[in-house]
Design an enzyme around this catalytic site. Structure first.
Site, PDB file in Angstrom:
ATOM      1  N   HIS A 429       0.832  -1.206   0.000  1.00 15.77           N
ATOM      2  CA  HIS A 429       0.000   0.000   0.000  1.00 15.77           C
ATOM      3  C   HIS A 429       0.867   1.257   0.000  1.00 15.77           C
ATOM      4  O   HIS A 429       0.631   2.196  -0.766  1.00 15.77           O
ATOM      5  CB  HIS A 429      -0.924  -0.015   1.215  1.00 15.77           C
ATOM      6  N   GLU A 430       1.877   1.262   0.851  1.00 15.37           N
ATOM      7  CA  GLU A 430       2.731   2.450   0.948  1.00 15.37           C
ATOM      8  C   GLU A 430       3.521   2.684  -0.331  1.00 15.37           C
ATOM      9  O   GLU A 430       3.583   3.804  -0.843  1.00 15.37           O
ATOM     10  CB  GLU A 430       3.668   2.319   2.144  1.00 15.37           C
ATOM     11  N   HIS A 433       1.770   4.322  -3.152  1.00 16.29           N
ATOM     12  CA  HIS A 433       1.681   5.781  -3.153  1.00 16.29           C
ATOM     13  C   HIS A 433       2.770   6.371  -4.043  1.00 16.29           C
ATOM     14  O   HIS A 433       2.546   7.358  -4.750  1.00 16.29           O
ATOM     15  CB  HIS A 433       1.820   6.326  -1.739  1.00 16.29           C
TER      16      HIS A 433
END
Length: 632
Positions: A429-430, A433
């Site tokens: 998820h990170e 980004h």
């Protein structure tokens, strides 16, 4: 993530800094600066492929033009009386589409939130385009002639005071840089790097405002603060970048320790394609015997500070990164294992995204771009067990050529504490980004997910990739998945609903965004829609069990990887700060470019099911439309 965190936590992250949650959890509280009151308003327009094809019949082409020249002609013909510059980040993607980005100017000064992106097809014609150019009255006089604006030091003081930044200006002095009206501040403390300022216009409320764009990296936030050039305690808008061998690890596809045991993996780059030509431990000039290489530098950071280069990393002259872990150990007792796991997960995701088109030219994170374009010198700095926080994670994404920075935290939600480095979904998820911030609007512009709905999609993309990657071979469209459940020790995970194709289990539709004011909630809606997209494509094309996709005529042959590829390609097409409708159109257009539209109906079935039907037109209020195209 723009913060993986729970719902109150996310809004506090910086430009490019992303954090986790959405459901409220005891013990969690907002950290950093709340930028929600300062977000830019949505202004982007997008011309999807069908409309563009009809429009460009009257457009003048020359077979001698390259794709940049063709794109430039379109901008000039669309806005013949406006000035603009070509951003130096144009490239041709792996799907054959050329991407060119332009920045509007006034009196030679950038209008920082006025962008035009043009996508050129294989035939040399305009495929799609989008823009947020300012069409109002231009300033009649050049502000650089009279220079009746405050100096940048006052703007720095204004940003610090208004936003309560943890920066001490002390004897701040503005040192001019090579670029016109751009300054670096010396004599400050509290930021992880020297603050910067640049004179730019912004469009707001139908007018242009001259501002100092003050850049401050304060860890939990990496901010671009647009300070009024005269009234320096007025901050108009804010963007946050922080939107964070042999290996014994949890293998790719295992989301967390509940799904399996650590196993030995040898030379994983041999199975992850061409994304790491120097292996994971070299950069073409140096070979490392620690968890560092061309793509990733992984280390601990117990102090939570900005220094990373000399921080502790596991070392093995034999490149044998084999360490023990069990659930009864406290995180500091399995530090080597955690750093190794973080290094493995981020490198594998780097290589997978590379196969989909997140390459050097597209702005990926690498030290050495090996002569393949892009800026380079920007591998991802990944801190395991970062001491600057708990119960979250974040990723800071400055423009291409500057390092991305991931900070993974421990979670005090169980005894012993749990380590987010061991939950692959949080790490993915990170890192996602970084993907979305580099692709949306082009690698030189990390400001294109700064509006609320666009920022929500940034969160949703992170959840989508995390969920797609953890699917198992015996899963079906009836399989549901949560987000962050293990690290948070929270049954049901940290989102309002699990990701499910069942409307009773997860009833979200686009209309639900109407009442939302926080990016993680909006992101859950977007990822819910994409979960339906994912399963529609898997039902059509099956699901490969291999880490890397097999390509046929440039397209992944299985549905899971095809979905991830189309979502990525869609990011490259959509305008700066898109909305859900424009993102839907961009994914449909990406399929048109990649497969000649073979999956249009499967895609639209998912979008229309969740309220983004074919007759939906973005307006003031979000009202569901469930229509399917007539040709489906």
């Amino acid at each position: 993530m723009h913060g993986l965190l729970l719902a109150g936590l996310a809004a506090a992250l910086p430009l490019g800094v992303a954090g986790l949650p959405a459901r409220q959890q005891s013990g969690l509280s907002p950290r950093g600066i709340d930028i929600n009151p300062y977000r830019f308003a949505s202004m982007a327009k997008y011309s999807e492929h069908k409309a563009t094809s009809q429009m460009v019949h009257s457009f003048s082409y020359s077979k001698d033009d390259d794709y940049v020249a063709t794109a430039t002609k379109l901008v000039k013909s669309t806005f013949p009386n406006m000035t603009f510059r070509t951003v130096k980040d144009h490239y041709i993607g792996t799907n054959g589409i050329g991407h060119v980005h332009f920045k509007q100017t006034a009196h030679g000064i950038d209008i920082d939130n006025a962008d035009f992106n043009v996508n050129i097809g294989r035939d040399g014609k305009v495929f799609t385009f989008g823009n947020s150019f300012y069409e109002g009255e231009m300033p009649k006089t050049n502000p650089l002639t009279k220079r009746d604006f405050a100096d940048p030091v006052k703007a720095l003081h204004g940003a610090i005071k208004t936003l309560k930044l943890p920066v001490k200006p002390q004897s701040a002095k503005a040192m001019p840089m090579k670029e016109a009206e751009t300054f670096m501040f010396e004599g400050t403390s509290g930021a992880l790097s020297e603050p910067m300022a640049k004179l730019v216009y912004i469009q707001k409320d139908g007018k242009l405002h001259l501002t100092w764009r003050v850049e401050t990296d304060v860890g939990d936030n990496w901010l671009l603060s647009y300070v009024d050039s005269k009234e320096t305690e007025t901050v108009h808008n804010v963007v946050d970048y922080v939107a964070s061998a042999d290996y014994k690890v949890f293998a790719w596809g295992l989301n967390d320790p509940t799904e399996g045991q650590p196993t030995m993996i040898k030379d994983p780059w041999n199975t992850t394609g061409s994304g790491s030509p120097f292996t994971w431990h070299g950069d073409g000039e140096m070979d490392y015997t620690v968890t560092r290489g061309n793509n990733i530098a992984a280390q601990d950071n117990p102090s939570g500070g900005g220094q990373w280069e000399n921080n502790y990393r596991p070392e093995s002259p034999e490149l044998s990164f084999v360490y023990e872990y069990n659930e009864q150990m406290e995180p500091e007792q399995f530090k080597d294992f955690a750093i190794t796991q973080l290094f493995y997960t981020t490198n594998t995701f780097h290589d997978l995204l590379y196969s989909f088109g997140f390459t050097e030219e597209a702005g990926n994170f690498q030290m050495n771009n090996n002569g393949k374009g892009g800026e380079g010198n920007d591998f991802a700095i990944c801190n395991a067990q970062d001491g600057s926080g708990t119960n979250n994670a974040n990723f800071a994404t400055p423009p291409d050529g500057q390092n991305g920075r991931m900070r993974m935290y421990t979670w005090t939600t169980a005894q012993p504490s749990r380590d987010g480095d061991l939950e692959a979904g949080i790490v993915i998820h990170e890192y996602a980004h970084g993907l979305s911030n580099r692709l949306c609007g082009g690698p030189a512009n990390s400001n294109c997910l700064s509006e609320l709905e666009a920022g929500g999609m940034g969160e949703g993309w992170g959840d989508f990739y995390a969920t797609a990657i953890r699917l198992k071979q015996d899963d079906t469209r009836e399989t549901d998945y949560t987000m962050g459940e293990w690290a948070a020790n929270m049954e049901g995970g940290i989102r309002e609903y699990p990701y499910s194709t069942n409307m009773q289990t997860n009833p979200y539709t686009y209309a639900d965004v109407e009442g939302m004011s926080e990016v993680h909630g909006i992101g859950t809606v977007w990822a819910t829609i994409l979960y339906d997209v994912l399963w529609n494509l898997i039902d059509e094309h099956g699901m490969s069990k291999n880490i890397m996709p097999k390509f046929v005529n440039g397209a992944p042959s299985d549905g899971r990887n095809l979905a991830m590829k189309l979502v990525l390609d869609g990011m490259t097409l959509m305008p700066c700060n898109p909305n859900f409708v424009q993102a839907r159109d961009a994914i449909i257009d990406a399929d048109q470019a990649l497969t000649n539209g073979q999956n249009k109906c499967a895609l639209m079935k998912a979008f229309s099911k969740r309220g983004l039907g074919s007759n939906y037109k973005h307006g003031k209020n979000r009202v569901n439309n469930f229509d399917m195209p007539a040709d489906c």
